[in-house]
Motif scaffolding. Structure first.
Motif, PDB file in Angstrom:
ATOM      1  N   PRO A   7     107.724  -6.101  33.226  1.00 20.02           N
ATOM      2  CA  PRO A   7     106.315  -6.237  32.846  1.00 20.02           C
ATOM      3  C   PRO A   7     105.980  -5.595  31.505  1.00 20.02           C
ATOM      4  N   VAL A   8     104.886  -6.064  30.946  1.00 18.60           N
ATOM      5  CA  VAL A   8     104.367  -5.526  29.689  1.00 18.60           C
ATOM      6  C   VAL A   8     103.599  -4.240  29.989  1.00 18.60           C
ATOM      7  N   THR A   9     103.642  -3.284  29.061  1.00 19.84           N
ATOM      8  CA  THR A   9     102.899  -2.030  29.269  1.00 19.84           C
ATOM      9  C   THR A   9     101.803  -1.818  28.227  1.00 19.84           C
ATOM     10  N   GLY A  10     101.851  -2.561  27.134  1.00 19.19           N
ATOM     11  CA  GLY A  10     100.792  -2.402  26.128  1.00 19.19           C
ATOM     12  C   GLY A  10     101.083  -3.266  24.924  1.00 19.19           C
ATOM     13  N   GLY A  11     100.148  -3.281  23.983  1.00 21.43           N
ATOM     14  CA  GLY A  11     100.386  -4.076  22.788  1.00 21.43           C
ATOM     15  C   GLY A  11      99.211  -4.042  21.851  1.00 21.43           C
ATOM     16  N   ASN A  12      99.435  -4.598  20.681  1.00 24.57           N
ATOM     17  CA  ASN A  12      98.374  -4.678  19.687  1.00 24.57           C
ATOM     18  C   ASN A  12      98.723  -5.796  18.710  1.00 24.57           C
ATOM     19  N   MET A  13      97.708  -6.428  18.138  1.00 20.05           N
ATOM     20  CA  MET A  13      97.999  -7.506  17.190  1.00 20.05           C
ATOM     21  C   MET A  13      97.121  -7.418  15.960  1.00 20.05           C
ATOM     22  N   GLU A  14      97.661  -7.940  14.882  1.00 18.17           N
ATOM     23  CA  GLU A  14      96.943  -8.200  13.642  1.00 18.17           C
ATOM     24  C   GLU A  14      97.192  -9.680  13.346  1.00 18.17           C
ATOM     25  N   PRO A  15      96.472 -10.255  12.363  1.00 20.83           N
ATOM     26  CA  PRO A  15      96.757 -11.657  12.054  1.00 20.83           C
ATOM     27  C   PRO A  15      98.230 -11.852  11.673  1.00 20.83           C
ATOM     28  N   LEU A  16      98.959 -12.624  12.463  1.00 18.38           N
ATOM     29  CA  LEU A  16     100.357 -13.004  12.260  1.00 18.38           C
ATOM     30  C   LEU A  16     101.366 -11.854  12.413  1.00 18.38           C
ATOM     31  N   SER A  17     100.959 -10.729  12.961  1.00 17.07           N
ATOM     32  CA  SER A  17     101.949  -9.703  13.303  1.00 17.07           C
ATOM     33  C   SER A  17     101.464  -8.945  14.530  1.00 17.07           C
ATOM     34  N   ALA A  18     102.424  -8.399  15.290  1.00 12.44           N
ATOM     35  CA  ALA A  18     102.051  -7.757  16.548  1.00 12.44           C
ATOM     36  C   ALA A  18     103.168  -6.847  17.027  1.00 12.44           C
ATOM     37  N   ARG A  19     102.794  -5.950  17.939  1.00 10.62           N
ATOM     38  CA  ARG A  19     103.791  -5.203  18.685  1.00 10.62           C
ATOM     39  C   ARG A  19     103.440  -5.299  20.153  1.00 10.62           C
ATOM     40  N   MET A  20     104.512  -5.322  20.999  1.00 10.04           N
ATOM     41  CA  MET A  20     104.285  -5.276  22.437  1.00 10.04           C
ATOM     42  C   MET A  20     105.306  -4.358  23.056  1.00 10.04           C
ATOM     43  N   ASP A  21     104.863  -3.612  24.067  1.00 15.65           N
ATOM     44  CA  ASP A  21     105.732  -2.675  24.767  1.00 15.65           C
ATOM     45  C   ASP A  21     106.046  -3.207  26.159  1.00 15.65           C
ATOM     46  N   PHE A  22     107.312  -3.045  26.558  1.00 20.63           N
ATOM     47  CA  PHE A  22     107.763  -3.518  27.864  1.00 20.63           C
ATOM     48  C   PHE A  22     108.546  -2.413  28.574  1.00 20.63           C
ATOM     49  N   GLU A  23     108.610  -2.578  29.907  1.00 20.35           N
ATOM     50  CA  GLU A  23     109.214  -1.542  30.747  1.00 20.35           C
ATOM     51  C   GLU A  23     110.734  -1.620  30.792  1.00 20.35           C
ATOM     52  N   PHE A  24     111.392  -1.913  29.689  1.00 18.15           N
ATOM     53  CA  PHE A  24     112.855  -1.973  29.665  1.00 18.15           C
ATOM     54  C   PHE A  24     113.443  -0.567  29.641  1.00 18.15           C
ATOM     55  N   ASP A  25     114.608  -0.411  30.301  1.00 21.35           N
ATOM     56  CA  ASP A  25     115.306   0.868  30.203  1.00 21.35           C
ATOM     57  C   ASP A  25     116.785   0.704  30.556  1.00 21.35           C
ATOM     58  N   PRO A  26     117.659   0.543  29.575  1.00 20.63           N
ATOM     59  CA  PRO A  26     117.402   0.372  28.143  1.00 20.63           C
ATOM     60  C   PRO A  26     117.143  -1.101  27.832  1.00 20.63           C
ATOM     61  N   LEU A  27     117.024  -1.430  26.537  1.00 22.93           N
ATOM     62  CA  LEU A  27     116.957  -2.834  26.153  1.00 22.93           C
ATOM     63  C   LEU A  27     118.316  -3.474  26.400  1.00 22.93           C
ATOM     64  N   PRO A  28     118.337  -4.727  26.908  1.00 25.28           N
ATOM     65  CA  PRO A  28     119.624  -5.404  27.105  1.00 25.28           C
ATOM     66  C   PRO A  28     120.350  -5.595  25.767  1.00 25.28           C
ATOM     67  N   GLU A  29     121.677  -5.660  25.839  1.00 27.66           N
ATOM     68  CA  GLU A  29     122.512  -5.915  24.653  1.00 27.66           C
ATOM     69  C   GLU A  29     122.089  -7.229  23.985  1.00 27.66           C
ATOM     70  N   GLY A  30     121.944  -7.211  22.686  1.00 28.89           N
ATOM     71  CA  GLY A  30     121.609  -8.434  21.931  1.00 28.89           C
ATOM     72  C   GLY A  30     120.197  -8.936  22.201  1.00 28.89           C
ATOM     73  N   PHE A  31     119.321  -8.051  22.617  1.00 23.82           N
ATOM     74  CA  PHE A  31     117.982  -8.451  23.071  1.00 23.82           C
ATOM     75  C   PHE A  31     117.167  -9.153  21.982  1.00 23.82           C
ATOM     76  N   GLY A  32     117.135  -8.581  20.768  1.00 19.16           N
ATOM     77  CA  GLY A  32     116.266  -9.120  19.712  1.00 19.16           C
ATOM     78  C   GLY A  32     116.489 -10.598  19.431  1.00 19.16           C
TER      79      GLY A  32
END
Ligand SMILES: [Zn+2]
Length: 235
Positions: A113-138
């Protein structure tokens, strides 16, 4: 009288006429508005009311307040013409819809699940409950999101009675229960077949209208909290 929120039913409305119902230090409230006020992670619109530039829009109680520059301010009872800066708004709509696609993709693929986020026009960040991020995630999540954007899924907005919404499995997942019980009707944004959320934001008609995303960065913000930074680009 509460401000009628025209953007809830028509995110593509950019011009409207409204009657001034209240005025305070540098700001005007109308009986109706197409201006989106900051909230739900989506920043406010800009534009003009009459000849005056709108530099900030906030919801306070039942009213949407448009902060304007210059003057003189219109008076209570005046009819004013509002124009929303469409370039900024459409960028925000594309970005907001992209974030819902990201939430849907991450839930389907990793059940996180998502835990938070914020956006600007055409850019954003979002936080997720990963621990850790999976290999090759991006690169992987970028590909999955861009596949869903290219699939051009319809994005539908509807209004459900609260009693119906709280029984919907997808809406339960996205924490519909957090909405105060005093709200009788819940606005639902459904990216058909991918993601359904209770949401008050403005969205594009189909995922194809978003364009593409690029994952700029992933970073750890602590245990069970990983941040994805992205930008939205033309397809
Ligand atoms: Zn949203």
């Amino acid at each position: 009288m509460a401000t009628e929120l025209l953007y809830l039913t028509d995110a593509y409305l950019t011009e409207f006429d409204g009657i001034v119902v209240a005025v305070r230090d540098g700001a005007v409230a109308l009986d109706r508005t197409a201006f989106y006020p900051t909230g739900g992670g989506q920043p406010h619109d800009t534009g003009t009311l009459g000849d005056l530039p709108v530099v900030d829009v906030r919801k306070d109680g039942d009213h949407v307040w448009h902060s304007v520059e210059g003057g003189p301010l219109p008076s209570i009872g005046d009819l004013v013409h509002g124009v929303v800066d469409w370039a900024r708004r459409h960028h925000l709509m594309r970005t907001h819809s992209a974030l819902h696609v990201l939430c849907g993709v991450i839930w389907n693929e990793w059940r996180v699940p998502v835990t938070g986020g914020n956006m600007e026009p055409l850019s954003a960040r979002m936080d997720f409950e990963f621990d850790p991020l999976p290999e090759g995630f991006g690169p992987r999540v970028e590909q999955l999101v861009n596949d869903e954007l290219a699939a051009d899924r319809p994005i539908e907005v509807s209004f459900l009675p609260r009693s119906t919404a709280v029984m919907d499995e997808d809406l339960i997942r996205t924490k519909v229960s957090m909405i105060p019980e005093s709200v009788p009707e819940i606005r639902v944004v459904d990216i058909v077949g991918l993601d359904k959320q209770a949401d008050g934001g403005t969205h594009v008609h189909t995922t194809g209208e978003v364009g593409r995303i690029r994952v700029v960065k992933t970073e750890s913000k602590g245990k069970g909290n990983k941040r994805i930074r992205l930008e939205v680009v033309d397809a």
